[in-house]
Design a protein around this motif. Sequence first.
Motif, PDB file in Angstrom:
ATOM      1  N   VAL A 254       0.869  -1.172   0.000  1.00  0.00           N
ATOM      2  CA  VAL A 254       0.000   0.000   0.000  1.00  0.00           C
ATOM      3  C   VAL A 254       0.907   1.223   0.000  1.00  0.00           C
ATOM      4  CG1 VAL A 254      -0.222   0.051   2.521  1.00  0.00           C
ATOM      5  CG2 VAL A 254      -1.960   1.139   1.124  1.00  0.00           C
ATOM      6  N   SER A 255       0.496   2.251  -0.712  1.00  0.00           N
ATOM      7  CA  SER A 255       1.271   3.490  -0.686  1.00  0.00           C
ATOM      8  C   SER A 255       0.375   4.631  -0.229  1.00  0.00           C
ATOM      9  CB  SER A 255       1.866   3.794  -2.064  1.00  0.00           C
ATOM     10  OG  SER A 255       0.846   4.126  -2.977  1.00  0.00           O
ATOM     11  N   VAL A 256       0.977   5.547   0.497  1.00  0.00           N
ATOM     12  CA  VAL A 256       0.302   6.757   0.947  1.00  0.00           C
ATOM     13  C   VAL A 256       1.127   7.927   0.433  1.00  0.00           C
ATOM     14  CG1 VAL A 256      -0.438   8.127   2.940  1.00  0.00           C
ATOM     15  CG2 VAL A 256      -0.592   5.621   3.013  1.00  0.00           C
ATOM     16  N   GLU A 257       0.489   8.790  -0.326  1.00  0.00           N
ATOM     17  CA  GLU A 257       1.173   9.953  -0.897  1.00  0.00           C
ATOM     18  C   GLU A 257       0.489  11.224  -0.406  1.00  0.00           C
ATOM     19  OE1 GLU A 257       1.177   9.677  -5.179  1.00  0.00           O
ATOM     20  OE2 GLU A 257       1.419   7.503  -5.071  1.00  0.00           O
ATOM     21  N   LEU A 258       1.287  12.185   0.001  1.00  0.00           N
ATOM     22  CA  LEU A 258       0.808  13.503   0.387  1.00  0.00           C
ATOM     23  C   LEU A 258       1.490  14.511  -0.523  1.00  0.00           C
ATOM     24  CD1 LEU A 258       1.270  13.153   4.243  1.00  0.00           C
ATOM     25  CD2 LEU A 258      -0.780  12.662   2.911  1.00  0.00           C
ATOM     26  N   SER A 259       0.721  15.449  -1.071  1.00  0.00           N
ATOM     27  CA  SER A 259       1.325  16.422  -1.982  1.00  0.00           C
ATOM     28  C   SER A 259       0.492  17.694  -2.028  1.00  0.00           C
ATOM     29  CB  SER A 259       1.456  15.838  -3.387  1.00  0.00           C
ATOM     30  OG  SER A 259       0.183  15.528  -3.919  1.00  0.00           O
ATOM     31  N   LEU A 260       1.088  18.726  -2.600  1.00  0.00           N
ATOM     32  CA  LEU A 260       0.380  19.955  -2.939  1.00  0.00           C
ATOM     33  C   LEU A 260       0.284  19.995  -4.446  1.00  0.00           C
ATOM     34  CD1 LEU A 260       2.001  22.624  -0.597  1.00  0.00           C
ATOM     35  CD2 LEU A 260      -0.196  21.472  -0.341  1.00  0.00           C
ATOM     36  N   GLN A 261      -0.909  20.300  -4.966  1.00  0.00           N
ATOM     37  CA  GLN A 261      -1.109  20.326  -6.405  1.00  0.00           C
ATOM     38  C   GLN A 261      -2.003  21.496  -6.773  1.00  0.00           C
ATOM     39  OE1 GLN A 261      -2.689  16.559  -7.683  1.00  0.00           O
ATOM     40  NE2 GLN A 261      -0.991  15.396  -6.829  1.00  0.00           N
TER      41      GLN A 261
ATOM     42  N   VAL B 286      -3.322  17.099  -1.271  1.00  0.00           N
ATOM     43  CA  VAL B 286      -3.825  15.853  -1.839  1.00  0.00           C
ATOM     44  C   VAL B 286      -3.283  14.671  -1.050  1.00  0.00           C
ATOM     45  CG1 VAL B 286      -3.918  14.401  -3.904  1.00  0.00           C
ATOM     46  CG2 VAL B 286      -4.017  16.902  -4.123  1.00  0.00           C
ATOM     47  N   LEU B 287      -4.205  13.816  -0.629  1.00  0.00           N
ATOM     48  CA  LEU B 287      -3.896  12.564   0.048  1.00  0.00           C
ATOM     49  C   LEU B 287      -4.317  11.444  -0.897  1.00  0.00           C
ATOM     50  CD1 LEU B 287      -3.459  10.597   2.506  1.00  0.00           C
ATOM     51  CD2 LEU B 287      -5.848  11.061   3.074  1.00  0.00           C
ATOM     52  N   ALA B 288      -3.405  10.538  -1.206  1.00  0.00           N
ATOM     53  CA  ALA B 288      -3.734   9.409  -2.075  1.00  0.00           C
ATOM     54  C   ALA B 288      -3.274   8.121  -1.408  1.00  0.00           C
ATOM     55  CB  ALA B 288      -3.071   9.564  -3.439  1.00  0.00           C
ATOM     56  N   VAL B 289      -4.182   7.146  -1.350  1.00  0.00           N
ATOM     57  CA  VAL B 289      -3.878   5.826  -0.807  1.00  0.00           C
ATOM     58  C   VAL B 289      -4.148   4.818  -1.916  1.00  0.00           C
ATOM     59  CG1 VAL B 289      -4.446   4.110   0.953  1.00  0.00           C
ATOM     60  CG2 VAL B 289      -4.547   6.552   1.524  1.00  0.00           C
ATOM     61  N   ALA B 290      -3.123   4.038  -2.260  1.00  0.00           N
ATOM     62  CA  ALA B 290      -3.257   3.056  -3.339  1.00  0.00           C
ATOM     63  C   ALA B 290      -2.790   1.697  -2.851  1.00  0.00           C
ATOM     64  CB  ALA B 290      -2.442   3.489  -4.551  1.00  0.00           C
ATOM     65  N   ASP B 291      -3.511   0.664  -3.275  1.00  0.00           N
ATOM     66  CA  ASP B 291      -3.116  -0.691  -2.914  1.00  0.00           C
ATOM     67  C   ASP B 291      -3.073  -1.564  -4.161  1.00  0.00           C
ATOM     68  OD1 ASP B 291      -5.595  -2.388  -3.333  1.00  0.00           O
ATOM     69  OD2 ASP B 291      -6.424  -0.981  -1.877  1.00  0.00           O
ATOM     70  N   GLY B 292      -2.456  -2.709  -4.022  1.00  0.00           N
ATOM     71  CA  GLY B 292      -2.357  -3.647  -5.134  1.00  0.00           C
ATOM     72  C   GLY B 292      -3.280  -4.830  -4.959  1.00  0.00           C
ATOM     73  N   GLY B 293      -4.416  -4.604  -4.304  1.00  0.00           N
ATOM     74  CA  GLY B 293      -5.377  -5.686  -4.070  1.00  0.00           C
ATOM     75  C   GLY B 293      -6.216  -5.974  -5.299  1.00  0.00           C
TER      76      GLY B 293
ATOM     77  N   ALA C  63     -13.867  19.070   0.277  1.00  0.00           N
ATOM     78  CA  ALA C  63     -12.857  18.340  -0.490  1.00  0.00           C
ATOM     79  C   ALA C  63     -13.531  17.442  -1.515  1.00  0.00           C
ATOM     80  CB  ALA C  63     -11.993  17.497   0.449  1.00  0.00           C
ATOM     81  N   ALA C  64     -12.750  17.001  -2.478  1.00  0.00           N
ATOM     82  CA  ALA C  64     -13.230  16.040  -3.468  1.00  0.00           C
ATOM     83  C   ALA C  64     -12.627  14.679  -3.150  1.00  0.00           C
ATOM     84  CB  ALA C  64     -12.807  16.478  -4.862  1.00  0.00           C
ATOM     85  N   LEU C  65     -13.436  13.636  -3.257  1.00  0.00           N
ATOM     86  CA  LEU C  65     -12.963  12.270  -3.045  1.00  0.00           C
ATOM     87  C   LEU C  65     -13.159  11.503  -4.337  1.00  0.00           C
ATOM     88  CD1 LEU C  65     -11.938  10.351  -0.698  1.00  0.00           C
ATOM     89  CD2 LEU C  65     -14.238   9.399  -0.802  1.00  0.00           C
TER      90      LEU C  65
ATOM     91  N   ILE D  86      -7.602   5.722  -3.712  1.00  0.00           N
ATOM     92  CA  ILE D  86      -8.519   6.707  -3.135  1.00  0.00           C
ATOM     93  C   ILE D  86      -7.751   8.023  -3.019  1.00  0.00           C
ATOM     94  CG2 ILE D  86      -9.819   7.348  -1.071  1.00  0.00           C
ATOM     95  CD1 ILE D  86     -10.407   4.357  -0.709  1.00  0.00           C
ATOM     96  N   THR D  87      -8.305   9.068  -3.610  1.00  0.00           N
ATOM     97  CA  THR D  87      -7.641  10.364  -3.616  1.00  0.00           C
ATOM     98  C   THR D  87      -8.570  11.417  -3.013  1.00  0.00           C
ATOM     99  OG1 THR D  87      -6.485   9.739  -5.642  1.00  0.00           O
ATOM    100  CG2 THR D  87      -6.455  12.076  -5.049  1.00  0.00           C
ATOM    101  N   LEU D  88      -8.080  12.109  -2.004  1.00  0.00           N
ATOM    102  CA  LEU D  88      -8.800  13.216  -1.371  1.00  0.00           C
ATOM    103  C   LEU D  88      -8.062  14.484  -1.740  1.00  0.00           C
ATOM    104  CD1 LEU D  88     -11.018  13.929   0.899  1.00  0.00           C
ATOM    105  CD2 LEU D  88      -8.998  14.253   2.326  1.00  0.00           C
ATOM    106  N   SER D  89      -8.778  15.442  -2.314  1.00  0.00           N
ATOM    107  CA  SER D  89      -8.188  16.718  -2.714  1.00  0.00           C
ATOM    108  C   SER D  89      -8.870  17.832  -1.926  1.00  0.00           C
ATOM    109  CB  SER D  89      -8.366  16.937  -4.218  1.00  0.00           C
ATOM    110  OG  SER D  89      -7.824  18.167  -4.605  1.00  0.00           O
TER     111      SER D  89
END
Length: 107
Positions: free
Chosen positions: A37-44, A51-58, A84-86, A97-100
């Motif tokens: 699973v990856s968790v990414e935090l960024s400004l865009q 932006v918070l993004a959680v991705a998995d390989g399930g 926010a947008a989900l 899953i991306t939260l902006s």
Amino acid sequence: SDLPERLDIAAEDALQILRVLQESLTNVLKHTHARQVSVELSLQGDPAHFVLAVADGGGGFDPASPAAGRGLSGMRRRAQQIGAALDVVSDAHGTRITLSYPLAAAA
């Protein structure tokens, strides 16, 4: 990503962002057979969005299905409460899953 040391996000909004992160990770643990699973935090963007993004390989799921459960609807409700947008994208290769969150909302 390259984030400033501090972001001005209202405490109530930050709590909702944390809850979306927690629910996303709980869903990975409970419902997928993901090996990563990856968790990414960024400004865009301009204006800036946190932006918070959680991705998995399930194995993925159908986000439109009623069986998607209360967790996903709860995340959507929390996102709406803070302006926010989900975005949920899922297929046989995993889920993202991306939260902006617009930082202008924090001012």
